[in-house]
Design an enzyme around this catalytic site. Structure first.
Site, PDB file in Angstrom:
ATOM      1  N   GLY A 171     -11.476   8.175  -4.964  1.00  0.00           N
ATOM      2  CA  GLY A 171     -10.636   8.000  -3.784  1.00  0.00           C
ATOM      3  C   GLY A 171      -9.447   7.102  -4.009  1.00  0.00           C
ATOM      4  N   ASN A 228       2.226   3.652  -5.749  1.00  0.00           N
ATOM      5  CA  ASN A 228       2.359   4.781  -4.828  1.00  0.00           C
ATOM      6  C   ASN A 228       2.086   4.240  -3.419  1.00  0.00           C
ATOM      7  OD1 ASN A 228       1.878   6.948  -3.088  1.00  0.00           O
ATOM      8  ND2 ASN A 228       1.017   8.234  -4.710  1.00  0.00           N
ATOM      9  N   PRO A 229       3.139   4.039  -2.648  1.00  0.00           N
ATOM     10  CA  PRO A 229       2.953   3.388  -1.334  1.00  0.00           C
ATOM     11  C   PRO A 229       1.957   4.097  -0.433  1.00  0.00           C
ATOM     12  CG  PRO A 229       5.284   3.537  -1.888  1.00  0.00           C
ATOM     13  CD  PRO A 229       4.548   4.324  -2.944  1.00  0.00           C
ATOM     14  N   LYS A 230       1.889   5.430  -0.539  1.00  0.00           N
ATOM     15  CA  LYS A 230       0.996   6.162   0.362  1.00  0.00           C
ATOM     16  C   LYS A 230      -0.472   5.867   0.027  1.00  0.00           C
ATOM     17  CE  LYS A 230       1.866  10.440   2.018  1.00  0.00           C
ATOM     18  NZ  LYS A 230       1.948  11.911   2.132  1.00  0.00           N
ATOM     19  N   GLN A 288      -5.620   2.326   0.329  1.00  0.00           N
ATOM     20  CA  GLN A 288      -6.581   1.413  -0.310  1.00  0.00           C
ATOM     21  C   GLN A 288      -6.645   0.088   0.440  1.00  0.00           C
ATOM     22  OE1 GLN A 288      -8.646   1.389  -3.301  1.00  0.00           O
ATOM     23  NE2 GLN A 288      -7.276   1.933  -4.947  1.00  0.00           N
ATOM     24  N   GLU A 317      -9.681  -4.215  -4.152  1.00  0.00           N
ATOM     25  CA  GLU A 317     -10.623  -5.148  -3.544  1.00  0.00           C
ATOM     26  C   GLU A 317      -9.975  -6.279  -2.769  1.00  0.00           C
ATOM     27  OE1 GLU A 317     -14.367  -5.281  -6.379  1.00  0.00           O
ATOM     28  OE2 GLU A 317     -12.559  -4.928  -7.527  1.00  0.00           O
TER      29      GLU A 317
END
Lengths: 772, 168
Positions: A502, A664-666, A671, A737
């Protein structure tokens, strides 16, 4: 880790400290930090169409001929012995192929526990699996049934009769504290760290907060169940698994079953959520062993209850945080110590004091963790192990100090945020936590906060605002390998065993490779999730992107040299050395004179080659030892607390991050949000309930363990400094995290601001907030 | 009798214990329908039964006898995506992708429920002709579908995007 290992790690740090930065990885910043096209673009996931149409094949979805199905029996007692075992009815049940217990399970050794030195040491426990009559924890696997269908296996399991003799078990955290162990180190850090005499400084401080914070056990609860399909083909073993550690699993299984590494293949192209839980546990080993016994492929999918029973989660903790401050609000002492569970057969030390060593300056420090031994399913790493709960304690304590002194909580942090690593003195590679606070406070509207708790009210709702800081260490793992194949049509394939659960692994590395190799995105394929590919480390510690990126850098350098050699004397780039060229526009060009360009296609065509393949390993991650490298965050929360029910509704949540280049901003935003949402669960609802009398988990289902649902999740705002880290590949640090880190305290501090109630015991459930 | 799945007829299973979920995944190899808990708590196994959303893990396959089942494979393909599937990609409404088929199937039926005027726990005016599909209404109506990666914002954005397109 032992004292000897402490000394070794300490020596490495000392030596690396003397080495000029320019000689180390990251010594000169990655040129792609300045020169990027695909990196930093808002790209949709490459595997999106597969995932939204149901075509992505997860581990339990591979069609296999002659498949059999397994089901497990879990011990209902916590400690003791199996005295009587009657499997006759199960053996005779329709469709049953085999019943396996410790009596007929092949004799096997135990897994090497997860270690920081050997990448194939991935055991969460080194207990024997179905090897004897002993029961070590409640839920332990004591038998398995293999049948023609899942329904038949599930039914036959209910027919197995087992009598146990129970023995006294350690099930109470509070009692077990008396015999807690004090390890020499926590992961690769020394455990007991003192700078000055913190207790003495604390007692002399103008302002003191000194409290105990408690966090409960948690479970990962990936929506995909743990499932494995194992089959033997001659002497070879093929395993379809859902795992965060593809190549290490193959190595570990080879060792355990006495095979050569190349005889074992683990496939895991998609992982339906991991969060630390999708490692090597008992079920894979049972499946591999019984597949050989029955001579057929076996699929073993844990029930949801089974996941709780044998897949450990996050340990509970009891943490003392004491802060002393002088009259100006500068910290004079920071003490963080406590207890968490780590049974002797477990591997995860839950490093809750490590994050606290890296944020604030103080005149003196003391850090100390103690391990409590319980008879319990071995706990393991769960998203931001250590930091997720450690920041709850420390960032609550900072808020308490700010309130006690009548200082704004952000001002209090600004006055104490360190400029160098507070304990080691190492320089930060890049560190803009203060900017993250400033930017976040402005966007959030922090100035609307009323300092006096309980001041804002709308009807039955009391409204509060809180914030917290987070810090999570950068890691790049050694042992990352990739293979790059340049094809005759000018396209490229990148391959390694890395994991996709993911994070957008392939998407981001294709963006990276496009810029690194000078190719368009469409010209690059990324293969992963197969242990036959060049080995990548496990996905853990927010390290995978940097680790794989480091390997792609090494492979691209090698490829450049090979292609220059292949280009020959007729090439426009003839005579240039690797350092004088760059890969761009589908070929090699001179840096000094970009008009000297030779395309990959023509180089390969002239050499009559179909392709060019190189394999390389990333450099040793020595930058981690020279510099203090941390992703950091400022988290802001606004919420309401009902006077009537004590219910908390989170209305606004903002995360302001300093994590280097955002690739990758998207997918990065997803995350960050995902971590923050798990943080909302940690703050408000999540708790694995152990019955202290029986040692049994009481809420082993998704109906009784409450993860956030759609209605619990507000629109979450995320922002970032986007300042590249000059010491890391692509200028990026980990983002997986840091999102959860700090959220627990931001929520708790907002609850205090709303109600004047300081909850030091997670989760902040309704009962803790009912009016007195 | 037969069970119609994505327009194709199949016989009911021999074993009456087989759930609709296991019929789809293990016997018909339609593995787009996911299993997250097998006890009705997570929503990953949501499919459409005669156009209404059901949890296929709590539905016996024989209950679908003579009825029509639509799974994620029946909604769209990679070449011809259903508007919700396209919107999920655009709004990054998933990470690992495991709860995604259930979310999309649930959203498909949920929009039909709204169009039919079915109220939710949050609907204030039960007598109104039309439901105003606020963000909270969508959140409430989708709360039976758990997501652990934390793609909630993207999922709701995707659904609102599609709902907006179809508003008169």
């Amino acid at each position: 880790m032992t004292k000897i290992q402490n000394a070794v790690i300490g020596s490495v740090r000392t030596v690396i400290g003397w080495v000029p930065a320019g000689w180390l990885p990251g010594g000169s910043p990655d040129p792609l930090i300045e020169r990027r096209a695909a990196i930093g673009r808002q790209a949709s996931r490459l595997d999106g169409p597969l995932k939204v149409t149901g075509e992505a094949r997860f581990a339990a979805e591979v069609a296999v001929d002659n498949l059999s199905y397994a089901a497990l029996v879990h011990s209902p007692i916590t400690r003791g012995r199996i005295m009587r075992l009657d499997t006759d009815a199960a053996d005779a049940a329709p469709g049953v192929i085999l019943v396996v217990t410790h009596r007929n399970m092949p004799r096997l050794g135990t897994l090497a526990l997860i270690g920081m030195s050997d990448m194939s040491a991935i055991g969460n426990s080194d207990l024997p699996i179905l090897q004897d009559a002993q029961v070590h924890y409640n839920g332990q696997v004591v038998a398995a049934v293999i049948a023609e269908t899942q329904e038949q296996a599930d039914h036959a399991v209910s027919l197995i009769m087992i009598d146990y003799t129970a023995e006294p078990a350690k099930t109470l955290f509070e009692e077990a504290k008396a015999t807690a162990r004090t390890p020499a180190s926590v992961l690769i850090e020394k455990n007991h760290v003192t700078v000055g005499n913190a207790e003495r400084e604390l007692s002399r401080s103008a302002h003191i907060v000194d409290n105990v914070y408690r966090t409960p056990p948690h479970n990962h609860n990936a929506i995909e169940l743990h499932t494995v399909t194992a089959m033997w083909e001659g002497d070879g073993l093929l395993v379809h698994d859902t795992t965060q550690m593809v190549a290490p699993s193959a190595t570990a299984l080879a060792k355990l079953f006495g095979l050569k590494r190349e005889q074992v293949r683990v496939l895991s192209p998609f992982v339906g959520g991991g969060f630390g839980g999708k490692g090597m546990w008992d079920h894979q080993i049972v499946a591999v062993a019984v597949a050989r016994m029955v001579g057929r492929p076996v699929r073993l999918t844990l029930s949801r209850e089974g996941v709780y029973r044998i897949i450990g989660g996050r340990t509970p903790s009891e943490q003392r945080v004491a802060i002393g401050a002088d009259a100006a609000g500068r910290f004079t002492a920071l003490i963080h110590s406590g207890y968490s569970v780590m049974p002797p057969y477990g591997a995860c030390p839950e490093q809750y004091t490590l994050g606290s060593r890296a944020i604030y300056d103080a005149k003196s420090f003391e850090f100390l963790q103690r391990h409590v031994d319980l008879d319990i399913v071995p706990n393991t790493f769960m998203r931001a192990p250590g930091e997720a709960i450690g920041t709850f304690a420390v960032e609550s304590a900072v808020d308490e100090m700010a309130h006690a002194m009548g200082v704004d909580p952000i001002d209090m942090r600004m006055a104490n945020i360190a400029e160098r690593h507070p304990v080691s003195g190492a320089p930060f590679s890049q560190h803009a936590l203060k900017q993250a606070f400033t930017d976040g406070a402005e966007r959030f509207g922090w100035n609307r906060r009323v300092a006096e708790p309980g001041s804002r009210r709308e009807g039955e709702w009391r409204i509060g605002i809180g914030c917290a800081a987070g810090s999570f260490p950068y890691a790049r793992m050694p042992g990352a390998n990739v293979r790059i194949t340049l094809h005759g049509d000018g396209s490229a394939t990148i391959a390694c065993s890395a994991q996709e659960m993911g994070m957008g692994t392939a998407t981001v590395q294709v963006q990276h490779a496009a810029d690194r190799l000078g190719l368009p995105l469409e010209a690059i394929r990324f293969e992963l999730g197969d242990s036959d590919l060049p080995a990548s480390p496990m996905a853990g510690g927010s390290s995978q992107t940097a680790s794989v990126a480091g390997a792609i850098i090494a492979a691209a350098e090698k490829l450049t040299g090979e292609m220059l050699r292949l280009a020959g004397n007729a090439s426009p780039v003839a005579g240039l050395r690797a350092g004088e060229v760059r890969l761009t526009d589908g070929g090699i060009a001179s840096i000094a004179d970009p008009s000297r360009h030779d395309s990959f296609e023509s180089i390969l065509a002239r050499a009559a080659r179909d392709d060019m393949t190189v394999t390389a390993a990333g450099s040793m991650p020595l930058e981690m030892f020279k510099f203090a490298m941390h992703s950091t965050s400022a988290v802001f929360c606004e919420l309401r607390v009902s006077d009537v029910t004590g219910e908390v509704r989170v209305d606004r949540l903002l995360g302001s991050f300093d994590c280097g280049t955002i690739l990758n901003p998207k997918t990065a935003a997803s995350q960050f949000r995902g971590g923050m949402i798990m943080g909302l669960g940690l703050a408000l609802t999540e708790e694995t309930l152990f019955d202290g009398r029986s040692g049994r988990i009481m809420n082993a289902s998704l109906a009784d363990y409450h993860i956030p649902t759609h209605l619990d999740v507000p629109q979450i705002d995320v922002m970032w400094t986007d300042i590249p880290d000059p010491r890391s590949p692509l200028g990026a640090r980990g983002i997986g995290e840091i999102g959860i880190t700090g959220v627990g305290a931001a929520v708790a501090n907002a609850v205090f601001n709303a109600t004047g109630k300081r909850v030091r015991d997670l989760p902040i459930t309704l009962d803790k907030l009912l009016p007195d | 009798m037969t069970i119609k799945v994505n327009g194709q007829d199949f016989p009911p299973p021999d074993d009456a214990r087989v759930s609709l979920l296991d019929l789809l995944r293990e016997q018909l190899h339609l593995t787009g329908t996911k299993v997250g808990c097998n006890q009705g708590a997570c929503g990953a196994c949501t499919v459409l039964l005669d156009s209404r959303r059901v949890l296929s893990c709590l539905t016996l396959a024989v209950q679908a006898d003579g009825r029509s089942v639509t799974t994620i494979e029946g909604l769209g393909t990679a070449e011809a995506l259903h508007p919700l599937q396209a919107a999920f990609i655009e709004h990054d409404g998933f990470q690992c992708g495991y709860c995604t088929p259930g979310q999309i199937c649930a959203a498909t039926a949920m929009l039909e429920e709204v169009a039919a005027g079915m109220p939710s726990y949050l609907t204030v005016d039960l007598a109104a002709d039309r439901i105003t599909l606020s963000r909270e209404e969508v959140q409430e109506r989708m709360s039976g579908n758990l997501c652990r990666c934390g793609a909630h914002n993207g999922i709701i954005d995707a659904i609102l995007d599609v709902a907006g397109e179809h508003r008169p």
